[in-house]
Motif scaffolding. Sequence first.
Motif, short mmCIF file in Angstrom:
data_model
loop_
_atom_site.label_atom_id
_atom_site.label_comp_id
_atom_site.label_asym_id
_atom_site.label_seq_id
_atom_site.Cartn_x
_atom_site.Cartn_y
_atom_site.Cartn_z
N MET A 131 0.83 -1.20 0.00
CA MET A 131 0.00 0.00 0.00
C MET A 131 0.87 1.26 0.00
O MET A 131 1.77 1.39 0.83
CB MET A 131 -0.93 -0.01 1.22
CG MET A 131 -1.82 1.22 1.35
SD MET A 131 -2.83 1.48 -0.12
CE MET A 131 -3.81 -0.01 -0.12
N THR A 132 0.58 2.16 -0.94
CA THR A 132 1.33 3.43 -1.02
C THR A 132 0.64 4.55 -0.25
O THR A 132 1.28 5.55 0.08
CB THR A 132 1.49 3.86 -2.48
OG1 THR A 132 0.19 3.97 -3.09
CG2 THR A 132 2.32 2.83 -3.26
N ASP A 133 -0.64 4.37 0.03
CA ASP A 133 -1.40 5.39 0.76
C ASP A 133 -0.98 5.34 2.24
O ASP A 133 -1.23 4.35 2.94
CB ASP A 133 -2.90 5.13 0.62
CG ASP A 133 -3.74 6.30 1.14
OD1 ASP A 133 -3.40 6.84 2.21
OD2 ASP A 133 -4.73 6.66 0.47
N GLU A 134 -0.35 6.41 2.71
CA GLU A 134 0.15 6.44 4.09
C GLU A 134 -0.97 6.37 5.11
O GLU A 134 -0.81 5.79 6.19
CB GLU A 134 0.98 7.71 4.31
CG GLU A 134 2.32 7.71 3.58
CD GLU A 134 3.22 6.58 4.06
OE1 GLU A 134 3.12 6.19 5.24
OE2 GLU A 134 4.01 6.06 3.25
N LYS A 135 -2.14 6.95 4.78
CA LYS A 135 -3.26 6.91 5.72
C LYS A 135 -3.75 5.48 5.94
O LYS A 135 -4.04 5.07 7.07
CB LYS A 135 -4.42 7.77 5.21
CG LYS A 135 -4.18 9.27 5.33
CD LYS A 135 -5.45 10.02 4.93
CE LYS A 135 -5.26 11.52 5.11
NZ LYS A 135 -6.49 12.27 4.74
N VAL A 136 -3.83 4.71 4.86
CA VAL A 136 -4.27 3.32 4.96
C VAL A 136 -3.24 2.50 5.74
O VAL A 136 -3.59 1.68 6.61
CB VAL A 136 -4.50 2.72 3.57
CG1 VAL A 136 -4.87 1.23 3.68
CG2 VAL A 136 -5.61 3.48 2.84
N ARG A 137 -1.98 2.71 5.46
CA ARG A 137 -0.93 1.98 6.18
C ARG A 137 -0.95 2.33 7.66
O ARG A 137 -0.81 1.46 8.53
CB ARG A 137 0.44 2.30 5.58
CG ARG A 137 0.61 1.78 4.15
CD ARG A 137 1.95 2.14 3.58
NE ARG A 137 3.04 1.51 4.34
CZ ARG A 137 4.32 1.72 4.11
NH1 ARG A 137 4.68 2.55 3.13
NH2 ARG A 137 5.25 1.11 4.83
N ALA A 138 -1.14 3.62 7.96
CA ALA A 138 -1.18 4.05 9.36
C ALA A 138 -2.38 3.44 10.08
O ALA A 138 -2.28 2.99 11.23
CB ALA A 138 -1.25 5.58 9.44
N ALA A 139 -3.55 3.38 9.39
CA ALA A 139 -4.75 2.79 9.99
C ALA A 139 -4.54 1.30 10.23
O ALA A 139 -4.95 0.75 11.27
CB ALA A 139 -5.95 3.03 9.09
#
Length: 441
Positions: free
Chosen positions: A210-218
Amino acid sequence: MTSKPTYEQLEQRLQTLEKELNGLKERNGSKLLYHDYLEAILNNTNMPIYLKDADFKYIFMNRQLGSLAHARHNQVQGKDDFAIFSKPVAQLFRSQDEEVIERQEVVEFEETILLPDGVQSFITAKFPLFDIEGNVTAVGGVCTDITARKRAEEELKEAEEKFRSIFEHSPLGIMHIDKEGIITECNEKLAEILGSSVERTIGFELLQSMTDEKVRAATNSVLGGKITHYEGIYQSVISGHQAHLRGVYSPIFSKDGSITGAIGIIEDITKRKETEEALLKAHEELEMRVADRTAQLNEKTESLMEANVALKVLLEKREEDKKELEKKVMFNVEKLIQPHLEKLKMRCNGNSYEPLLNVIQSNLDEITSSFAPNHKNYLSSLTPAQIEIANLIKYGHSTKEIASILNLSPSTIACHRQDIRKRLALTNEKTNLQTALTTHL
């Protein structure tokens, strides 16, 4: 010829028989005690146990099975299943017993049957007993009550079906993530939201790919044991599909408190966001229009206020002009007309012109009376001809005299008199017309 045994031999034989008899008694006593022990064990177990002979008649039924059948041991001994249970249950037991005899081995059956206390489920292990020649002499059975387990399995199955139905038909995307952040299961709705397929979505690594930082953080947060919320523009690395998503992630704990994975609920809020943006834009445009309209109204209000001031000045001027005109009219009537009218009255006293002069005087009075405050003109509802006749009536002239003065027929004057009464609301009133005219005119 056989010799007779001696006394000593007989006594020795007797002693031997006594020993054998005592041994036999001891063995029989041990067998009875063993039988009692065994029966106590069988009767105090919670497992139904029984033994039938080769003719399928009960040799033994323990207390637990007797309780289920609502029968006692001494009531069932020597009877078959058809004498104890309902025909369908008895037929089932008979077919099982016949199978055990035919196969001559232990056979396990699972059955759900209707007993007096209700429907119950069992796993029954039935076994044959053989004689020394290898013939089956009896059939035994040990039952394990699995009613509670079957009920729990049915409830679990029902719950699983409900969950599966919710999972598959949910209007929201649902996914299961293992402790490594890999999607292990998802529904069709999630694949639709992500613009992909279930097959391509399962196995996707949220933490590694996953490149989306928000998704990775969640994902990291929920695998750390926290309920996590996510909202933002999601760009799928699988299909390139873009959508505005909102997600809620909840951790899954094992019995020992360790995290085994997480559940994610995903909602596509793209249309809602577009609607909100459109509403916001419309609201801003509306506020601008309201501001412009308010400015225009303020300008018009100022213009109206200025016009109102000017109108007020004009009205005040008009009122002053009106009063000035009234003064002039009253002055002209009193100073220029009234003196001459009085002279004419003196000269025409008693002749045929006197009534006309009276009419002229009455009309002048009527005109000047409108300048007086709170004046009500009672002749406004009459025609000019009726006003002329009303003035003559007021000064006491009869119908015949009025007809002569106005050169009309008496019947015409009479009709006018009736119409005057009607217009002055004097119909069906006993009030004299001359009196009414004198009072109000």
